[in-house]
Write a protein that holds these residues in place. Structure first.
Motif, PDB file in Angstrom:
ATOM      1  N   SER A  19     114.182  49.742  54.149  1.00 44.81           N
ATOM      2  CA  SER A  19     114.641  49.340  55.469  1.00 44.81           C
ATOM      3  C   SER A  19     114.090  47.992  55.906  1.00 44.81           C
ATOM      4  O   SER A  19     114.607  47.384  56.828  1.00 44.81           O
ATOM      5  CB  SER A  19     114.258  50.405  56.500  1.00 44.81           C
ATOM      6  OG  SER A  19     112.858  50.512  56.562  1.00 44.81           O
ATOM      7  N   ASP A  20     113.034  47.500  55.238  1.00 42.18           N
ATOM      8  CA  ASP A  20     112.419  46.237  55.634  1.00 42.18           C
ATOM      9  C   ASP A  20     112.997  45.032  54.901  1.00 42.18           C
ATOM     10  O   ASP A  20     112.705  43.903  55.278  1.00 42.18           O
ATOM     11  CB  ASP A  20     110.912  46.273  55.378  1.00 42.18           C
ATOM     12  CG  ASP A  20     110.200  47.241  56.291  1.00 42.18           C
ATOM     13  OD1 ASP A  20     110.757  47.565  57.361  1.00 42.18           O
ATOM     14  OD2 ASP A  20     109.101  47.661  55.939  1.00 42.18           O
ATOM     15  N   ARG A  21     113.797  45.248  53.900  1.00 44.35           N
ATOM     16  CA  ARG A  21     114.304  44.101  53.143  1.00 44.35           C
ATOM     17  C   ARG A  21     115.313  43.319  53.989  1.00 44.35           C
ATOM     18  O   ARG A  21     116.068  43.885  54.773  1.00 44.35           O
ATOM     19  CB  ARG A  21     114.928  44.547  51.831  1.00 44.35           C
ATOM     20  CG  ARG A  21     116.284  45.199  51.952  1.00 44.35           C
ATOM     21  CD  ARG A  21     116.868  45.499  50.565  1.00 44.35           C
ATOM     22  NE  ARG A  21     118.276  45.771  50.648  1.00 44.35           N
ATOM     23  CZ  ARG A  21     118.808  46.958  50.855  1.00 44.35           C
ATOM     24  NH1 ARG A  21     118.028  48.012  50.989  1.00 44.35           N
ATOM     25  NH2 ARG A  21     120.113  47.110  50.920  1.00 44.35           N
ATOM     26  N   MET A  22     115.290  42.015  53.828  1.00 48.31           N
ATOM     27  CA  MET A  22     116.225  41.157  54.546  1.00 48.31           C
ATOM     28  C   MET A  22     117.539  41.115  53.782  1.00 48.31           C
ATOM     29  O   MET A  22     117.555  41.073  52.549  1.00 48.31           O
ATOM     30  CB  MET A  22     115.661  39.745  54.688  1.00 48.31           C
ATOM     31  CG  MET A  22     114.438  39.659  55.574  1.00 48.31           C
ATOM     32  SD  MET A  22     114.781  40.031  57.299  1.00 48.31           S
ATOM     33  CE  MET A  22     115.643  38.558  57.794  1.00 48.31           C
ATOM     34  N   VAL A  23     118.627  41.136  54.530  1.00 47.07           N
ATOM     35  CA  VAL A  23     119.958  41.090  53.928  1.00 47.07           C
ATOM     36  C   VAL A  23     120.787  40.014  54.617  1.00 47.07           C
ATOM     37  O   VAL A  23     120.510  39.609  55.745  1.00 47.07           O
ATOM     38  CB  VAL A  23     120.681  42.455  54.036  1.00 47.07           C
ATOM     39  CG1 VAL A  23     119.983  43.511  53.207  1.00 47.07           C
ATOM     40  CG2 VAL A  23     120.816  42.911  55.476  1.00 47.07           C
ATOM     41  N   PHE A  24     121.800  39.547  53.907  1.00 43.54           N
ATOM     42  CA  PHE A  24     122.787  38.634  54.474  1.00 43.54           C
ATOM     43  C   PHE A  24     123.961  39.459  54.977  1.00 43.54           C
ATOM     44  O   PHE A  24     124.423  40.376  54.293  1.00 43.54           O
ATOM     45  CB  PHE A  24     123.304  37.651  53.426  1.00 43.54           C
ATOM     46  CG  PHE A  24     122.386  36.500  53.143  1.00 43.54           C
ATOM     47  CD1 PHE A  24     121.985  35.634  54.148  1.00 43.54           C
ATOM     48  CD2 PHE A  24     121.954  36.252  51.858  1.00 43.54           C
ATOM     49  CE1 PHE A  24     121.162  34.551  53.881  1.00 43.54           C
ATOM     50  CE2 PHE A  24     121.135  35.169  51.570  1.00 43.54           C
ATOM     51  CZ  PHE A  24     120.744  34.321  52.592  1.00 43.54           C
TER      52      PHE A  24
END
Length: 72
Positions: A19-24
């Motif tokens: 849930s903490d990963r950054m996404v585009f």
């Protein structure tokens, strides 16, 4: 005399929570309301990619998982 015991193990790098990963995220030009939601949630516009960046957990909370293009 002193006996010294050393335990040698590889130290694992902590895994970033899903849930903490950054996404585009992709939005269309006319979708101002969705862009505002992303911005209000702390999202940042990336002009080089023409995509929004937001933590996955926030994208999920806004029900925008279907707009995720890839991880940052």
């Amino acid at each position: 005399t002193v006996e010294l015991l050393v335990d040698v193990r590889a130290i694992k790098k902590p895994v970033q929570a899903e849930s903490d990963r950054m996404v585009f995220l992709k939005t269309e030009i006319k979708e101002r309301n969705i862009q505002k939601q992303i911005k209000d949630a702390g999202g940042k516009w990336n002009p080089q990619e023409y995509l929004w960046m937001l933590p996955y957990s926030k994208a999920k909370a806004l029900n925008l998982q279907n707009r995720v293009v890839r991880n940052v």
